[in-house]
Design an enzyme around this catalytic site. Structure first.
Site, short mmCIF file in Angstrom:
data_model
loop_
_atom_site.label_atom_id
_atom_site.label_comp_id
_atom_site.label_asym_id
_atom_site.label_seq_id
_atom_site.Cartn_x
_atom_site.Cartn_y
_atom_site.Cartn_z
N ASN A 9 0.85 -1.19 0.00
CA ASN A 9 0.00 0.00 0.00
C ASN A 9 0.89 1.24 0.00
O ASN A 9 1.52 1.57 1.00
CB ASN A 9 -0.90 -0.02 1.24
CG ASN A 9 -1.75 1.23 1.36
OD1 ASN A 9 -1.92 1.98 0.40
ND2 ASN A 9 -2.29 1.46 2.55
N LYS A 11 0.00 4.30 -0.18
CA LYS A 11 -0.63 5.44 0.48
C LYS A 11 -0.48 6.70 -0.40
O LYS A 11 -0.46 6.60 -1.62
CB LYS A 11 -0.06 5.61 1.88
CG LYS A 11 -0.18 4.32 2.71
CD LYS A 11 0.13 4.50 4.17
CE LYS A 11 -0.02 3.17 4.89
NZ LYS A 11 0.12 3.31 6.35
N HIS A 96 -9.38 0.63 5.03
CA HIS A 96 -8.11 0.81 5.73
C HIS A 96 -8.33 1.71 6.94
O HIS A 96 -9.15 2.61 6.94
CB HIS A 96 -7.08 1.43 4.79
CG HIS A 96 -5.69 1.43 5.33
ND1 HIS A 96 -5.24 2.39 6.22
CD2 HIS A 96 -4.64 0.59 5.14
CE1 HIS A 96 -3.98 2.14 6.55
NE2 HIS A 96 -3.59 1.06 5.90
N GLU A 98 -6.79 4.14 8.15
CA GLU A 98 -6.66 5.57 7.90
C GLU A 98 -7.92 6.15 7.28
O GLU A 98 -8.29 7.30 7.55
CB GLU A 98 -5.43 5.84 7.03
CG GLU A 98 -4.12 5.55 7.76
CD GLU A 98 -2.94 5.31 6.85
OE1 GLU A 98 -1.86 5.05 7.39
OE2 GLU A 98 -3.10 5.39 5.62
N GLU A 168 -5.11 -5.40 10.49
CA GLU A 168 -4.12 -4.37 10.76
C GLU A 168 -4.42 -3.75 12.12
O GLU A 168 -5.29 -2.89 12.23
CB GLU A 168 -4.13 -3.31 9.67
CG GLU A 168 -5.50 -2.96 9.12
CD GLU A 168 -5.50 -1.71 8.27
OE1 GLU A 168 -4.52 -1.48 7.57
OE2 GLU A 168 -6.50 -0.97 8.33
N GLY A 174 2.44 2.21 11.04
CA GLY A 174 3.30 3.38 10.95
C GLY A 174 3.97 3.77 12.25
O GLY A 174 4.58 4.83 12.34
N SER A 214 3.49 -2.35 10.20
CA SER A 214 4.96 -2.28 10.32
C SER A 214 5.63 -3.60 9.92
O SER A 214 6.55 -4.08 10.59
CB SER A 214 5.35 -1.89 11.75
OG SER A 214 4.86 -0.60 12.07
#
Length: 251
Positions: A9, A11, A96, A98, A168, A174, A214
């Site tokens: 991904n 991003k 996701h 985010e 996730e 991150g 990560s």
């Protein structure tokens, strides 16, 4: 046997030329990785060009999001899954963390996007995962189960053949933190049990469940050694050709 999936991904990184250079540079490094599926997810503006440059290779292209419907209409700023397929995509990342945290994504919108993605003939990579507070309060399993049950509601057994689930843990995205292999396995097994309850054991045993959070070259092999971990949704480490190739070729 579930074929592993390694998905990158990207991003909101990489201008068009950078995306093309990364994709083209990756091709020869993973050309012999026939024992897993390889997917990269550039930004919308690079999808068509990257897909064209990867045509004939073993790397597939995913979008990072999509609209909740395929019908053309007055939906300014939205991109229908059928348009993504027309641009050369084979997959779409949906839900996701985010998108959930910053852009109002809900379990209900995840469900609509998943149905639209499947209707367009694409594979949906449906993301689920808990926040640190939810894990520390002992609610991680129930949070993820609710995300799954609502996000996958109404899908048939045939539809589930076009579903990949990505777990996730939000606290590991991150941050440099990674769930231990045991934590990943525990949640992946719980996800498989949840799918079994809603769609049956055959579907649950066949669905691929990826770990995201990560993932790096130095932890991929340990994560992949777990029984119910079928691949990875890679963030930062997918932006560099060498590190992503190392994850793909982890064996």
């Amino acid at each position: 046997m579930r074929k592993p999936v390694i998905a990158g991904n990207w991003k909101m990184y990489k201008l068009l030329s950078e995306a093309v250079n990364t994709a083209v540079g990756l091709k020869p490094l993973v050309a012999n990785a026939n024992d897993c599926e390889i997917v990269i997810a550039p930004v919308f503006t690079a999808l068509k060009t990257v897909a064209d440059r990867l045509e004939g290779s073993n790397i597939r292209v995913s979008a990072q999001d999509c609209a909740t419907q395929n019908e053309f209409g007055a939906h300014t700023g939205e991109i229908a899954p059928v348009m993504l397929k027309d641009a050369g995509c084979s997959h779409v990342i949906i839900g996701h963390s985010e998108r959930r945290q910053f852009y109002g994504e809900t379990d209900e919108s995840v469900n609509k996007k998943t149905h639209a993605t499947i209707a367009a003939g694409l594979v949906a990579i449906v993301c689920v995962g808990e926040h640190l507070s939810e894990r520390e309060s002992g609610n991680a399993n129930s949070v993820v189960a609710e995300q799954l049950n609502t996000g996958l509601a109404g899908l048939t057994v045939a539809d589930m053949e076009r579903i990949i689930i990505a777990y996730e843990p939000v606290w590991a995205i991150g941050t440099g933190k990674t769930a231990t292999p045991e934590q990943a396995q525990e949640m992946h097994a719980h996800i498989r049990q949840t799918v079994a309850a809603s769609h049956g054991n055959d579907v649950a045993n066949a669905v691929r469940i990826l770990y995201g959070g990560s993932v790096k070259p130095d932890n991929i092999a340990t994560l992949m050694s777990q029984t119910d971990v079928d691949g990875a949704l890679v963030g930062g480490a997918s932006l560099e050709v060498e590190s992503f190739a190392s994850i793909v070729n982890f064996k």
